[in-house]
Design an enzyme around this catalytic site. Structure first.
Site, PDB file in Angstrom:
ATOM      1  CG  ASN A  11      32.954 -63.686 -53.559  1.00 54.68           C
ATOM      2  OD1 ASN A  11      31.975 -63.676 -54.307  1.00 54.68           O
ATOM      3  ND2 ASN A  11      33.482 -62.587 -53.063  1.00 54.68           N
ATOM      4  CD1 TRP A  12      32.137 -69.125 -57.462  1.00 58.54           C
ATOM      5  CD2 TRP A  12      30.462 -69.326 -58.933  1.00 58.54           C
ATOM      6  NE1 TRP A  12      31.862 -70.459 -57.587  1.00 58.54           N
ATOM      7  CE2 TRP A  12      30.831 -70.614 -58.489  1.00 58.54           C
ATOM      8  CE3 TRP A  12      29.424 -69.205 -59.850  1.00 58.54           C
ATOM      9  CZ2 TRP A  12      30.201 -71.768 -58.953  1.00 58.54           C
ATOM     10  CZ3 TRP A  12      28.791 -70.355 -60.308  1.00 58.54           C
ATOM     11  CH2 TRP A  12      29.187 -71.629 -59.866  1.00 58.54           C
ATOM     12  CE  LYS A  13      36.017 -61.324 -55.480  1.00 58.49           C
ATOM     13  NZ  LYS A  13      37.148 -60.429 -55.314  1.00 58.49           N
ATOM     14  CG  HIS A  97      33.679 -58.823 -50.809  1.00 62.34           C
ATOM     15  ND1 HIS A  97      34.352 -57.938 -51.623  1.00 62.34           N
ATOM     16  CD2 HIS A  97      34.364 -59.990 -50.849  1.00 62.34           C
ATOM     17  CE1 HIS A  97      35.408 -58.561 -52.146  1.00 62.34           C
ATOM     18  NE2 HIS A  97      35.430 -59.804 -51.692  1.00 62.34           N
ATOM     19  CD  GLU A  99      35.326 -57.317 -55.036  1.00 56.60           C
ATOM     20  OE1 GLU A  99      34.350 -58.052 -55.293  1.00 56.60           O
ATOM     21  OE2 GLU A  99      36.504 -57.720 -55.108  1.00 56.60           O
ATOM     22  CD  GLU A 169      37.868 -61.451 -48.929  1.00 59.63           C
ATOM     23  OE1 GLU A 169      38.061 -62.522 -49.493  1.00 59.63           O
ATOM     24  OE2 GLU A 169      37.134 -60.558 -49.394  1.00 59.63           O
ATOM     25  N   GLY A 175      42.492 -59.814 -55.805  1.00 62.71           N
ATOM     26  CA  GLY A 175      42.562 -59.751 -57.264  1.00 62.71           C
ATOM     27  C   GLY A 175      43.852 -59.145 -57.785  1.00 62.71           C
ATOM     28  CB  SER A 215      46.084 -62.991 -54.391  1.00 63.47           C
ATOM     29  OG  SER A 215      45.654 -61.840 -55.091  1.00 63.47           O
TER      30      SER A 215
HETATM   31  P1  13P Z   1      40.758 -63.056 -55.181  1.00 61.95           P
HETATM   32  O1  13P Z   1      40.946 -64.459 -54.640  1.00 61.95           O
HETATM   33  O2  13P Z   1      40.372 -63.017 -56.614  1.00 61.95           O
HETATM   34  O3  13P Z   1      41.921 -62.187 -54.822  1.00 61.95           O
HETATM   35  O4  13P Z   1      39.487 -62.456 -54.397  1.00 61.95           O
HETATM   36  C1  13P Z   1      39.429 -62.579 -53.028  1.00 61.95           C
HETATM   37  C2  13P Z   1      38.076 -62.167 -52.594  1.00 61.95           C
HETATM   38  O5  13P Z   1      37.728 -61.008 -52.661  1.00 61.95           O
HETATM   39  C3  13P Z   1      37.171 -63.218 -52.116  1.00 61.95           C
HETATM   40  O6  13P Z   1      36.029 -62.673 -51.544  1.00 61.95           O
END
Ligand code: 13P
Length: 252
Positions: A11-13, A97, A99, A169, A175, A215
């Protein structure tokens, strides 16, 4: 028990310009070893079509989107529909997600509709669930995750549910560099599988891939993926570097 699919999804966000994204995918496809693990790349929308062309014909690598709207089409400025994604051969769509839930006020009711839209277009939802730190500290994480799954997913028919991928998650691990311990991940994944079994029966529960996200990196992926109910990962930061992402893909 049938063998479950292993999936590693990046997931590149909201990261990488068009050219940076193109270069990353070229590097990933150049260096990807033959694997039974299913690899999903979920870049921002603007990359999808081009990346689809780059990965076309390579087995086990699929295009994923990070979100979609629930409506078929219409006056929703700035949104992208499931129908549009399906038309460029997107195979997976991340739904709910944390976010999206947090910054875009996505509710369980919206997520249920988005899940329906994804399935109606023959794509697979990667449905995210997970608790924030205060919930974990109050030891209420199972209640919360159960509520998220009941509201967002468990309206599906058994046949539709067979297409679902779940991503656990924990928000406190995203993050932050603070990964859930393998045991914490395993405990929650086993709990989720039990919820699925109660709703849909053991066969469907045993076949549902449940990914861990938060993470996850090349140093901790192997131990996480060794847990019996952890079927892969949804990777954020580490999916932006080809070497790290590929090391995670190779961690089974
Ligand atoms: P990180 O791997 O940067 O912690 O993010 C996880 C995530 O939200 C994947 O969707």
């Amino acid at each position: 028990m049938q063998k479950r699919q292993h999936i590693v999804a990046g997931n590149w966000k909201m990261n990488l310009s068009y050219l940076e994204g193109r270069d990353l995918v070229r590097e990933i496809t150049d260096r990807l070893q033959p694997t039974e693990t299913l690899v999903v790349l979920a870049p921002p929308f603007i990359h999808l079509n081009n990346i689809g062309n780059i990965i076309h014909g390579i087995s086990n690598i699929y295009l994923g989107a990070q979100n979609c709207h629930w409506a078929e089409a219409g006056a929703y400025t700035g949104e992208v529909s499931a129908r549009m994604l399906a038309s460029i051969e997107v195979g997976f769509v991340i739904i709910g997600h944390s976010e999206r839930r947090e910054y875009f006020a996505e509710t369980d009711a919206m997520l249920a509709q988005k899940t329906d839209a994804v399935l109606a277009h023959n794509m697979r939802p990667i449905f995210c669930c997970g608790e924030k730190l205060d919930v974990r500290e109050a030891e209420k994480q199972e209640e919360l995750v159960s509520e998220q799954l009941h509201s967002g997913l468990f309206h599906l028919s058994p046949d539709a549910f067979r297409q679902v991928v779940i991503a656990y998650e924990p928000v406190w691990a995203i993050g932050t560099g603070k990964t859930a311990s393998p045991q914490q991940a395993q405990d929650m994944h086993a709990f989720i599988r039990q919820l699925i079994a109660e709703q849909y029966g053991q066969d469907i529960a045993d076949a549902t891939p449940i990914l861990y996200g938060g993470s996850c990196n090349p140093s901790n992926a192997r131990e996480l993926f060794q847990q019996p109910d952890v079927d892969g990962g949804l990777i954020g930061g580490a999916s932006l570097k080809a070497a790290d992402f590929l090391a995670i893909v190779n961690s089974f």
